[in-house]
Design a protein around this motif. Structure first.
Motif, PDB file in Angstrom:
ATOM      1  N   GLN B 102       0.876  -1.186   0.000  1.00  0.00           N
ATOM      2  CA  GLN B 102       0.000   0.000   0.000  1.00  0.00           C
ATOM      3  C   GLN B 102       0.907   1.227   0.000  1.00  0.00           C
ATOM      4  N   VAL B 103       0.378   2.352  -0.442  1.00  0.00           N
ATOM      5  CA  VAL B 103       1.180   3.581  -0.413  1.00  0.00           C
ATOM      6  C   VAL B 103       1.527   3.902   1.049  1.00  0.00           C
ATOM      7  N   MET B 107       0.463   9.054   2.951  1.00  0.00           N
ATOM      8  CA  MET B 107      -0.149   9.391   1.660  1.00  0.00           C
ATOM      9  C   MET B 107      -1.514   8.731   1.468  1.00  0.00           C
ATOM     10  N   ILE B 108      -1.909   7.859   2.387  1.00  0.00           N
ATOM     11  CA  ILE B 108      -3.219   7.194   2.271  1.00  0.00           C
ATOM     12  C   ILE B 108      -4.315   8.256   2.322  1.00  0.00           C
ATOM     13  N   GLY B 109      -5.224   8.172   1.370  1.00  0.00           N
ATOM     14  CA  GLY B 109      -6.321   9.121   1.335  1.00  0.00           C
ATOM     15  C   GLY B 109      -6.038  10.364   0.522  1.00  0.00           C
ATOM     16  N   THR B 118      -7.692  -0.732  -0.831  1.00  0.00           N
ATOM     17  CA  THR B 118      -7.678  -2.196  -0.883  1.00  0.00           C
ATOM     18  C   THR B 118      -8.448  -2.788   0.293  1.00  0.00           C
ATOM     19  N   TYR B 119      -8.279  -2.182   1.447  1.00  0.00           N
ATOM     20  CA  TYR B 119      -8.985  -2.668   2.636  1.00  0.00           C
ATOM     21  C   TYR B 119     -10.497  -2.613   2.409  1.00  0.00           C
ATOM     22  N   LYS B 163       3.881   0.954   2.513  1.00  0.00           N
ATOM     23  CA  LYS B 163       5.306   0.852   2.199  1.00  0.00           C
ATOM     24  C   LYS B 163       6.180   1.309   3.366  1.00  0.00           C
ATOM     25  N   ASP B 164       5.742   2.343   4.092  1.00  0.00           N
ATOM     26  CA  ASP B 164       6.590   2.813   5.203  1.00  0.00           C
ATOM     27  C   ASP B 164       6.546   1.856   6.393  1.00  0.00           C
ATOM     28  N   VAL B 165       5.509   1.022   6.462  1.00  0.00           N
ATOM     29  CA  VAL B 165       5.499  -0.043   7.478  1.00  0.00           C
ATOM     30  C   VAL B 165       6.503  -1.125   7.076  1.00  0.00           C
ATOM     31  N   GLN B 166       6.629  -1.354   5.771  1.00  0.00           N
ATOM     32  CA  GLN B 166       7.601  -2.347   5.288  1.00  0.00           C
ATOM     33  C   GLN B 166       9.042  -1.913   5.577  1.00  0.00           C
ATOM     34  N   THR B 167       9.269  -0.598   5.583  1.00  0.00           N
ATOM     35  CA  THR B 167      10.640  -0.118   5.780  1.00  0.00           C
ATOM     36  C   THR B 167      10.931   0.271   7.233  1.00  0.00           C
TER      37      THR B 167
END
Lengths: 102, 555
Positions: B102-103, B107-109, B118-119, B163-167
């Motif tokens: 996800q972005v 940036m969500i929203g 997606t949710y 993506k920032d949760v991934q990093t």
């Protein structure tokens, strides 16, 4: 609303559902989605966190319908729904709110 | 103490879960996960050519093994392309874990590039879904997703990871246990005894098996019950293989394209024992006229299925295998001589009619010829349409988890990627995908995946240059007004397959089609087998949509 007159809405049988749910941003979508995708109108919604806020309580005012038993079963299947209780339409939770909707 | 990024954490948790193969496509929003995946010695990534293909590859693995399988996609179009495969898994109760990028949270929203909700999109088509808010949350969410996917009535679970949760890096002090299915609920023995009493008292009972039999691994117990109490047995599309089709008690598939004898026997039964079946409209026809003289015992792991379509005299919530094991000692052996004689008479008078079955140049004959080259361990997948129903009617299915078909959603394009997934799960198995010229084009790009992975799959393409089931319905119910169901262009599927790097044979031009078929099926590696069929061939008998099952056309 579902196409009934105001009078019919007031006189048709109603049920109040009380749900304990996990408190997070998607839980309301999960709950109301079950109703909307079956074209089943929710007449009233009330939701507030309980205690420290890990859970919330959702009160739903819905019309009695042949599908209601199935709806309750579907609600109980949701991961974020901890419990579902059914009350009569005379439950005071929505009555006390009437003055905000005059 | 280990410092890991959310992406590394995700991959490590998949490894701890025992995942060996994931199917997916990388993109901007899941590149951190792919970077972490590239360093995994345990997990092999299979690169699909469309995310829907990745979803169905995972489904193929899950349907064969019964264990949750994993597919991955990036945000936006990657996620929306997965939706059909996820919805398909929901309707057929297939355990699937879909992981989407996800972005970044900030940036969500904002309508960011390749952002889609997606949710929100997956709420109605998943068993449960997560939008992960921190790397630490993954420690809870990942095992939970696998637990939910596999527990009770299985289903798809989606995990959307910004993506920032991934990093995001976190210290990991302790690892959670891998997610495992919840224990089955206790069986209400009093209800089982009432069910046993009904079975004892019944004169004309029928056992009605659904896909839940497969998920519960209850085929053997169901067969034992059928044999002990002499129960003629019908199966839904999802349950084919639960009881061998040539078992004396088998009445094969019920419903819209069931044999006449099957639907007529159901019409006469006085007790219907439904196990892991959900009274789908394609199985029951007009519900009010379905088994009109029968009492109903309904056994299902999902209590919401009990009394949903048809009121059960005895409804038992429970794991099908567990309930049947309790039921088995509570029924005594019966021979039901007169009922079995009546069923045998119906079978004799109204059998499934399979014209041309000895001729491999006909649709039934081709299916028979394919089966003659394979044993019971072969895995059969299908796409959706006429070919699917012909195979369901006539292929000698005899084992559970060897029959992979899109039942509830009826997704054209299912067969090829599902076959690839099945072959990845069982590399030594023979895997055959029956398809049609309409269906194959809906995920034809996965031929590239098949060639790249060199999977042992054979695509049997039954080509009538039409959307055959639409053509059939227009012929039967729309005054023969054939519209938008005949293709004017006729692709050369042999060259298409060869272009993707597969071997391909054409039975139409073969002098000895049986020999060419045998060679193609017994040579290892992916191969397309092309066979033209007549557009006027119909799936018969057929219950018109909305009609009662005894109002069959043809056959």
């Amino acid at each position: 609303m579902d196409g009934q007159s105001l009078f019919e809405q007031r006189t048709s049988a109603r049920t109040v559902l009380e749900l304990d749910v996990v408190n997070h941003p998607g839980v309301m979508s999960h709950v109301v989605g079950l109703f909307s995708r079956r074209a089943y109108n929710v007449e009233g919604i009330l939701c507030m966190p309980v205690g420290a806020g890990a859970t919330s309580r959702i009160w739903l005012l819905v019309n009695e319908d042949a599908r209601l038993a199935q709806m309750v079963k579907q609600l109980e299947k949701l991961e974020d729904v901890l419990s579902v209780r059914r009350h009569g339409a005379d439950h005071e939770v929505f009555e006390r709110l009437e003055e905000f909707f005059r | 103490m280990t410092i890991l990024s959310g992406a590394q954490l995700t991959v490590r948790l998949l490894e701890r879960q025992g995942v060996r193969v994931v199917a997916g496509i990388p993109g901007g929003a899941n590149l951190p996960i792919y970077d972490a995946l590239s360093k995994s010695a345990q997990i092999r990534h299979v690169l699909a050519r469309h995310e829907q293909g990745a979803g169905f590859i995972a489904q193929g693995m899950a349907r064969v093994t019964g264990v949750p399988a994993v597919c991955m996609a990036s945000s936006g179009p990657g996620a929306t392309n997965l939706l059909t495969a996820i919805a398909d898994a929901k309707l057929d109760s297939i355990p699937l874990v879909a992981i989407t990028g996800q972005v970044p949270r900030g940036m969500i929203g904002t309508d960011a590039f390749q952002e889609v909700d997606t949710y929100g999109l997956t709420i109605p088509i998943t068993k449960h879904n997560f939008l992960v808010d921190s790397a630490a949350e993954l420690l809870e969410v990942m095992p939970n997703a696998f637990r939910i996917a596999a527990s009770g009535r299985p289903g798809p679970v989606l995990i959307d990871i910004p993506k920032d949760v991934q990093t995001e890096s976190i210290d990991v002090n302790a690892w959670p246990e891998p997610g495992a299915p919840d224990p089955a609920p206790p069986v209400d023995i009093a209800l089982v005894q009432r069910a046993a009493d009904l079975i004892e008292a019944a004169e004309r009972p029928i056992l009605y098996l659904g896909g839940g039999i497969m998920h519960a691994g209850a085929s053997e117990t169901a067969s034992a019950l059928a044999e002990k109490s002499s129960l003629p047995t019908v199966m839904t599309l999802m349950a084919l293989g639960a009881l061998p089709v040539d078992h004396p008690l088998s009445l094969g598939m019920l419903g819209m394209h069931g044999a006449r004898c099957t639907n007529l026997a159901l019409d006469e039964c006085d007790l219907l024992i439904a196990v892991g079946a959900r009274f789908d409209d394609r199985a029951t026809g007009k519900v009010a006229a379905f088994c009109p003289h029968a009492k109903v015992i309904h056994i299902d792991i999902d209590s919401a299925e009990l009394n949903k379509i048809k009121t059960a005299h005895v409804g038992i919530r429970g794991d099908a295998a567990a309930v049947l094991q309790e039921l088995l000692p509570r029924v005594r052996g019966q021979d039901r001589y007169s009922w079995l004689a009546r069923v045998a008479e119906l079978k004799r008078m109204f059998p499934l009619v399979t014209p041309g079955i000895a001729d491999p140049r006909t649709h039934y004959g081709l299916i028979r010829a394919v089966a003659e080259n394979l044993d019971d361990e072969a895995i059969v997948t299908t796409d959706v349409g006429q070919h699917q129903m012909w195979v369901a009617q006539s292929y000698p299915l005899r084992r559970p988890r060897r029959w992979l078909t899109s039942g509830g959603l009826g997704t054209m394009g299912f067969g090829l990627p599902a076959a690839i997934g099945a072959a990845l799960a069982e590399p030594d198995a023979a895997v055959v995908c029956f398809s049609g010229d309409g269906s194959i084009l809906m995920n034809v790009q996965e031929l590239a995946t098949a060639a790249e992975e060199d999977v042992n799959i054979k695509v049997v393409l039954m080509n009538n240059n039409a959307l055959g089931l639409v053509h059939q319905q227009q012929t039967l119910f729309y005054g023969k007004r054939i519209y938008a169901s005949r293709f004017r262009a006729a692709p050369d599927f042999v060259r298409i397959a060869e272009g993707f790097g597969l071997r391909a044979v054409d039975l139409d031009t073969a002098e000895n089609p049986k020999e060419v078929l045998h060679q193609a099926l017994t040579t290892r590696g992916p191969c397309l087998i092309h066979a033209g069929i007549d557009v006027e061939d119909q799936v018969l008998p057929m219950v018109p949509p909305g009609a009662a099952n005894i109002e069959m056309i043809g056959g």
